[in-house]
Design a protein around this motif. Structure first.
Motif, mmCIF file in Angstrom:
data_model
loop_
_atom_site.group_PDB
_atom_site.id
_atom_site.type_symbol
_atom_site.label_atom_id
_atom_site.label_comp_id
_atom_site.label_asym_id
_atom_site.label_seq_id
_atom_site.Cartn_x
_atom_site.Cartn_y
_atom_site.Cartn_z
ATOM 1 N N SER A 169 -6.165 1.314 0.378
ATOM 2 C CA SER A 169 -6.035 2.207 -0.773
ATOM 3 C C SER A 169 -7.198 3.186 -0.784
ATOM 4 O O SER A 169 -7.022 4.377 -1.032
ATOM 5 C CB SER A 169 -6.027 1.404 -2.067
ATOM 6 N N PHE A 170 -8.355 2.651 -0.474
ATOM 7 C CA PHE A 170 -9.532 3.517 -0.417
ATOM 8 C C PHE A 170 -9.363 4.578 0.662
ATOM 9 O O PHE A 170 -9.695 5.744 0.475
ATOM 10 C CB PHE A 170 -10.787 2.684 -0.130
ATOM 11 N N ARG A 226 -6.071 -10.142 1.396
ATOM 12 C CA ARG A 226 -5.652 -9.384 0.218
ATOM 13 C C ARG A 226 -6.606 -8.217 -0.028
ATOM 14 O O ARG A 226 -6.206 -7.162 -0.498
ATOM 15 C CB ARG A 226 -5.612 -10.300 -1.003
ATOM 16 N N ILE A 237 -5.722 -4.624 1.068
ATOM 17 C CA ILE A 237 -4.895 -3.708 0.264
ATOM 18 C C ILE A 237 -5.820 -2.659 -0.348
ATOM 19 O O ILE A 237 -5.585 -1.465 -0.277
ATOM 20 C CB ILE A 237 -4.170 -4.477 -0.865
ATOM 21 N N ARG A 238 -6.895 -3.171 -0.908
ATOM 22 C CA ARG A 238 -7.881 -2.293 -1.530
ATOM 23 C C ARG A 238 -8.516 -1.364 -0.496
ATOM 24 O O ARG A 238 -8.737 -0.183 -0.745
ATOM 25 C CB ARG A 238 -8.969 -3.160 -2.170
ATOM 26 N N THR A 285 0.806 -1.226 0.000
ATOM 27 C CA THR A 285 0.000 0.000 0.000
ATOM 28 C C THR A 285 0.835 1.269 0.000
ATOM 29 O O THR A 285 0.341 2.339 -0.345
ATOM 30 C CB THR A 285 -0.883 0.071 1.257
#
Lengths: 151, 151
Positions: A53-54, A46, A49-50, A16
């Motif tokens: 990121s958000f 996993r 990570i998203r 990230t």
DNA sequence: CCTTGACCTAAAGTTAGGTTTAGAAATTAC
DNA sequence: GTAATTTCTAAACCTAACTTTAGGTCAAGG
């Protein structure tokens, strides 16, 4: 290392770009919830990570961490979020962003109106409208314009 | 009380809506420079009402105190600022504001592009463009997206 | 003259969003 | 099996923009 053991915090940090300390801090703020392995270390999915990121994107948009937590609460708790889920909260994010842009535009219009009139210190100036006063950055009470006398 | 003796800090606070402590703090930050009377108390000019009002407006626009000090440096040091002087720095303020609005709009466009593609965690996503990362609120280094591997 | 309210300074406290440090335990690498 | 990494927790430190507190001085009214 088996595939399903999850990511260690350092790996998530590398994926990230966040600092390890920041990820732990976000956990303390309720933005992410890892599980622990046998040794007590944090393990992440996993999908996290998203998620992080958000968080980073929402921060660029000026949302506070509590606001981001609120927006993220729109994600499914148990199952891994689908692209649809992400799309839904991205739309919520866009709403925030639109409001921010509108507020700034309104301020700009008011400023334009004031550039000519030189009313900068008059209570009637629209720039003093308390509704427009962003409870911006920094803490403690921000006093608003009271009923100042003439001038 | 003679007209030319200037305003005491409490009077200025009432006229601007700011807390007395905030006005002293702004002085420490170089945003305003009162003189002292015989007893050592701060005295302000009437033009300082306008000056502090400008500070408050600029804050709504998201400028930091150092940035505001910079903008205010465009005002004449010795003579009382004229409407023209205020107009000039209001224009500088508008430039700041325009930039902020543009940045947010650009972010919004990127978000729109991403809502459809679900790329939220991909390095190629425009939302990760370091140029767009506002060195926003809060201190300490913000780590940027490194070269994360696939996913 | 004397009391009350406004003002003074310096230092410490506050919030947001983190980082740094210290000492210990878990993992990984060789 | 041991050395080198990582990770763990808790607590302290950091910046911005102020406020609060403590202890003392100035100014205005009666």
């Amino acid at each position: 290392m088996a595939v399903s053991e999850g990511l260690a915090i350092g790996a998530l940090a590398r994926r990230t770009g966040l600092a390890v300390s920041a990820i732990r801090y976000y956990e303390a703020q309720g933005l992410i919830a890892p599980w622990r392995n046998a040794g007590g270390q944090r393990r992440y999915q996993r999908a996290d990570i998203r998620r992080l990121s958000f968080v980073m994107i929402a921060q660029q948009f000026g949302l506070t961490l509590p606001e981001i937590r609120e927006v993220l609460s729109g994600l499914p708790g148990k199952r891994t979020p689908t692209p649809q889920d992400w799309k839904a909260i991205s739309v919520r994010l866009r709403t925030h962003l639109d409001q921010r842009i509108d507020t700034l535009k309104r301020l700009r219009d008011n400023l334009d109106g004031c550039i000519g009139c030189g009313c900068l210190s008059l209570p009637k100036c629209k720039l003093y409208n308390p509704d427009d006063r962003a409870k911006s950055h920094g803490s403690g009470p921000r006093y608003l314009m009271g009923d100042a006398p003439e001038d």
